[in-house]
Structure formats: structure tokens, C-alpha cells
Design a protein around this motif. Structure first.
Motif, PDB file in Angstrom:
ATOM      1  N   VAL A 174       0.869  -1.166   0.000  1.00 13.00           N
ATOM      2  CA  VAL A 174       0.000   0.000   0.000  1.00 13.00           C
ATOM      3  C   VAL A 174       0.906   1.216   0.000  1.00 13.00           C
ATOM      4  O   VAL A 174       1.794   1.337   0.843  1.00 13.00           O
ATOM      5  N   GLY A 175       0.684   2.095  -0.965  1.00 18.87           N
ATOM      6  CA  GLY A 175       1.464   3.321  -1.048  1.00 18.87           C
ATOM      7  C   GLY A 175       0.534   4.505  -1.163  1.00 18.87           C
ATOM      8  O   GLY A 175      -0.551   4.516  -0.594  1.00 18.87           O
ATOM      9  N   GLY A 176       0.942   5.495  -1.912  1.00 18.93           N
ATOM     10  CA  GLY A 176       0.094   6.656  -2.108  1.00 18.93           C
ATOM     11  C   GLY A 176       0.909   7.903  -2.356  1.00 18.93           C
ATOM     12  O   GLY A 176       2.125   7.857  -2.512  1.00 18.93           O
ATOM     13  N   ILE A 177       0.210   9.019  -2.364  1.00 20.45           N
ATOM     14  CA  ILE A 177       0.856  10.311  -2.539  1.00 20.45           C
ATOM     15  C   ILE A 177       1.240  10.808  -1.154  1.00 20.45           C
ATOM     16  O   ILE A 177       0.374  11.037  -0.308  1.00 20.45           O
ATOM     17  N   ASP A 178       2.541  10.917  -0.902  1.00 18.86           N
ATOM     18  CA  ASP A 178       3.066  11.353   0.387  1.00 18.86           C
ATOM     19  C   ASP A 178       2.499  10.508   1.533  1.00 18.86           C
ATOM     20  O   ASP A 178       1.897  11.033   2.483  1.00 18.86           O
ATOM     21  N   PRO A 179       2.686   9.188   1.476  1.00 13.18           N
ATOM     22  CA  PRO A 179       2.049   8.293   2.448  1.00 13.18           C
ATOM     23  C   PRO A 179       2.513   8.503   3.892  1.00 13.18           C
ATOM     24  O   PRO A 179       1.762   8.198   4.821  1.00 13.18           O
ATOM     25  N   ALA A 180       3.707   9.023   4.093  1.00 13.43           N
ATOM     26  CA  ALA A 180       4.203   9.214   5.459  1.00 13.43           C
ATOM     27  C   ALA A 180       3.319  10.177   6.253  1.00 13.43           C
ATOM     28  O   ALA A 180       3.317  10.148   7.487  1.00 13.43           O
ATOM     29  N   LYS A 181       2.550  11.006   5.576  1.00 17.59           N
ATOM     30  CA  LYS A 181       1.666  11.951   6.255  1.00 17.59           C
ATOM     31  C   LYS A 181       0.292  11.362   6.575  1.00 17.59           C
ATOM     32  O   LYS A 181      -0.534  12.035   7.167  1.00 17.59           O
ATOM     33  N   THR A 182       0.050  10.109   6.185  1.00 21.65           N
ATOM     34  CA  THR A 182      -1.274   9.518   6.402  1.00 21.65           C
ATOM     35  C   THR A 182      -1.358   8.842   7.761  1.00 21.65           C
ATOM     36  O   THR A 182      -0.353   8.392   8.329  1.00 21.65           O
ATOM     37  N   ARG A 183      -2.552   8.787   8.286  1.00 22.05           N
ATOM     38  CA  ARG A 183      -2.787   8.142   9.585  1.00 22.05           C
ATOM     39  C   ARG A 183      -2.379   6.674   9.541  1.00 22.05           C
ATOM     40  O   ARG A 183      -1.783   6.161  10.488  1.00 22.05           O
ATOM     41  N   LYS A 184      -2.682   5.967   8.453  1.00 26.71           N
ATOM     42  CA  LYS A 184      -2.369   4.538   8.388  1.00 26.71           C
ATOM     43  C   LYS A 184      -0.862   4.301   8.501  1.00 26.71           C
ATOM     44  O   LYS A 184      -0.430   3.386   9.196  1.00 26.71           O
ATOM     45  N   PHE A 185      -0.060   5.157   7.854  1.00 22.97           N
ATOM     46  CA  PHE A 185       1.391   5.001   7.953  1.00 22.97           C
ATOM     47  C   PHE A 185       1.882   5.379   9.348  1.00 22.97           C
ATOM     48  O   PHE A 185       2.742   4.708   9.912  1.00 22.97           O
ATOM     49  N   ARG A 186       1.351   6.446   9.895  1.00 25.45           N
ATOM     50  CA  ARG A 186       1.759   6.856  11.249  1.00 25.45           C
ATOM     51  C   ARG A 186       1.395   5.776  12.267  1.00 25.45           C
ATOM     52  O   ARG A 186       2.167   5.513  13.194  1.00 25.45           O
ATOM     53  N   ASN A 187       0.232   5.147  12.105  1.00 27.69           N
ATOM     54  CA  ASN A 187      -0.168   4.081  13.027  1.00 27.69           C
ATOM     55  C   ASN A 187       0.831   2.932  13.011  1.00 27.69           C
ATOM     56  O   ASN A 187       1.224   2.424  14.062  1.00 27.69           O
ATOM     57  N   VAL A 188       1.250   2.511  11.832  1.00 27.21           N
ATOM     58  CA  VAL A 188       2.228   1.421  11.735  1.00 27.21           C
ATOM     59  C   VAL A 188       3.590   1.891  12.259  1.00 27.21           C
ATOM     60  O   VAL A 188       4.279   1.152  12.966  1.00 27.21           O
ATOM     61  N   ALA A 189       3.963   3.126  11.968  1.00 28.36           N
ATOM     62  CA  ALA A 189       5.258   3.657  12.419  1.00 28.36           C
ATOM     63  C   ALA A 189       5.361   3.702  13.939  1.00 28.36           C
ATOM     64  O   ALA A 189       6.462   3.581  14.488  1.00 28.36           O
ATOM     65  N   THR A 190       4.222   3.846  14.622  1.00 30.90           N
ATOM     66  CA  THR A 190       4.251   3.882  16.092  1.00 30.90           C
ATOM     67  C   THR A 190       4.289   2.488  16.705  1.00 30.90           C
ATOM     68  O   THR A 190       4.255   2.363  17.929  1.00 30.90           O
ATOM     69  N   GLY A 191       4.340   1.455  15.883  1.00 26.83           N
ATOM     70  CA  GLY A 191       4.482   0.101  16.400  1.00 26.83           C
ATOM     71  C   GLY A 191       3.235  -0.750  16.352  1.00 26.83           C
ATOM     72  O   GLY A 191       3.276  -1.924  16.722  1.00 26.83           O
ATOM     73  N   ASN A 192       2.130  -0.193  15.899  1.00 24.26           N
ATOM     74  CA  ASN A 192       0.901  -0.982  15.745  1.00 24.26           C
ATOM     75  C   ASN A 192       0.924  -1.643  14.370  1.00 24.26           C
ATOM     76  O   ASN A 192       0.394  -1.110  13.406  1.00 24.26           O
ATOM     77  N   ASP A 193       1.540  -2.814  14.296  1.00 24.95           N
ATOM     78  CA  ASP A 193       1.767  -3.442  12.993  1.00 24.95           C
ATOM     79  C   ASP A 193       0.666  -4.398  12.562  1.00 24.95           C
ATOM     80  O   ASP A 193       0.712  -4.947  11.466  1.00 24.95           O
ATOM     81  N   GLN A 194      -0.359  -4.617  13.378  1.00 24.06           N
ATOM     82  CA  GLN A 194      -1.473  -5.481  13.002  1.00 24.06           C
ATOM     83  C   GLN A 194      -2.430  -4.700  12.105  1.00 24.06           C
ATOM     84  O   GLN A 194      -2.871  -3.612  12.467  1.00 24.06           O
ATOM     85  N   VAL A 195      -2.732  -5.252  10.926  1.00 21.88           N
ATOM     86  CA  VAL A 195      -3.630  -4.593   9.983  1.00 21.88           C
ATOM     87  C   VAL A 195      -4.631  -5.593   9.424  1.00 21.88           C
ATOM     88  O   VAL A 195      -4.438  -6.803   9.512  1.00 21.88           O
ATOM     89  N   ALA A 196      -5.696  -5.054   8.862  1.00 24.40           N
ATOM     90  CA  ALA A 196      -6.664  -5.856   8.115  1.00 24.40           C
ATOM     91  C   ALA A 196      -6.868  -5.169   6.771  1.00 24.40           C
ATOM     92  O   ALA A 196      -6.932  -3.937   6.697  1.00 24.40           O
ATOM     93  N   LEU A 197      -6.951  -5.961   5.733  1.00 21.39           N
ATOM     94  CA  LEU A 197      -7.159  -5.451   4.375  1.00 21.39           C
ATOM     95  C   LEU A 197      -8.363  -6.175   3.800  1.00 21.39           C
ATOM     96  O   LEU A 197      -8.444  -7.405   3.875  1.00 21.39           O
ATOM     97  N   VAL A 198      -9.320  -5.421   3.249  1.00 14.58           N
ATOM     98  CA  VAL A 198     -10.510  -6.014   2.637  1.00 14.58           C
ATOM     99  C   VAL A 198     -10.584  -5.574   1.194  1.00 14.58           C
ATOM    100  O   VAL A 198     -10.551  -4.373   0.894  1.00 14.58           O
ATOM    101  N   ILE A 199     -10.653  -6.541   0.307  1.00 15.37           N
ATOM    102  CA  ILE A 199     -10.864  -6.305  -1.116  1.00 15.37           C
ATOM    103  C   ILE A 199     -12.262  -6.851  -1.395  1.00 15.37           C
ATOM    104  O   ILE A 199     -12.522  -8.035  -1.142  1.00 15.37           O
ATOM    105  N   ASP A 200     -13.174  -5.998  -1.882  1.00 14.59           N
ATOM    106  CA  ASP A 200     -14.545  -6.461  -2.085  1.00 14.59           C
ATOM    107  C   ASP A 200     -15.184  -5.725  -3.253  1.00 14.59           C
ATOM    108  O   ASP A 200     -14.687  -4.705  -3.704  1.00 14.59           O
TER     109      ASP A 200
END
Length: 137
Positions: A44-70
């Protein structure tokens, strides 16, 4: 175990997903994302992803994620289908859809797929059972 051929075909056909991450305060966050899948990892990337909440959440050590494709194949009859992935995320630098940039690399741990053959939802609801897969590296 890895993804089935049917699951891989579905992943190749879908450009959009939703990712759930968890903030430092325990607040879940869900966001729509474009994704790439190389057969082993989701990116998962994006335009300036380091500024997104999802990237900040993982950067703070919360590495558990869920991904849904539907998607919703039809409304009449009601024909939804999905692939859901639980996994662990890490932030890496790579060349991908958004160029050479930071990406979130997701290692799948468990996945569920449901109705990828796109059968209309009728009276026989017992036929609709998700396929659960445990992924081991």
C-alpha cells in the motif's frame, strides 16, 4: 498455504481495497487504498504516504492490519464477494505503482474469501461459507 488460483485472479481484477490500522490510542482507522500484490506481500502506497494516519499508526508500532478487497457484482440478485486479509505491516522503500517511495508491506497471516464465483444470494444461505486460509512464511 497460499492463495488459491481463484483468489489470485480476484486480487488481479480489483484495484481498490480498504485497510484498517490501529492508532496509538487504540482507535481503529479504516481508509480506502490502492494496492499491489506480488504473490507473497501486499503493498500500500500513495501520494506522500508518510503523512497519512495509516502510515503513522504502523510507524508507532501498531503493525497489526486488516485489508478487505470487495465488490458488488449485482444488486438483483444481491451478489457481493470479498477477500479479507489479516496481517502484519512494516514500512519499506520500494519502486511500485506510486514510484520509488515509502510503502506499507503487509505479510498475510490469515485470509478469508467469500463468493468469488459471484453467485447471487438466494434462499440457500448455507451454501455461502468463507474459505479460511492460514498463511505461513
Amino acid at each position: 498455504m497460499s492463495f488459491t488460483e481463484e483468489e489470485l485472479a480476484y486480487l488481479r481484477s480489483q484495484p481498490l481495497a480498504r485497510i484498517a490500522t490501529v492508532g496509538p490510542d487504540g482507535q481503529p482507522d479504516v481508509a480506502p487504498v490502492g494496492f499491489e500484490f506480488d504473490g507473497a506481500f501486499f503493498y500500500v502506497g500513495g501520494i506522500d504516504p508518510a503523512k497519512t494516519r495509516k502510515f503513522r499508526n504502523v510507524a508507532t508500532g501498531n503493525d497489526q492490519v486488516a485489508l478487505v478487497i470487495d465488490d458488488l457484482v449485482a444488486v438483483e440478485p444481491w451478489t457481493p464477494r470479498f477477500l479479507r486479509v489479516y496481517g502484519t505491516a512494516e514500512l519499506i522503500e520500494r519502486a511500485g505503482r506510486f514510484g520509488t517511495a515509502p510503502y506499507m508491506r503487509i505479510t498475510p497471516t490469515v485470509s478469508w474469501s467469500w463468493n468469488l464465483e459471484a453467485r447471487g444470494f438466494g434462499d440457500d444461505k448455507d451454501e455461502f461459507v468463507p474459505l479460511r486460509t492460514v498463511h505461513q512464511r
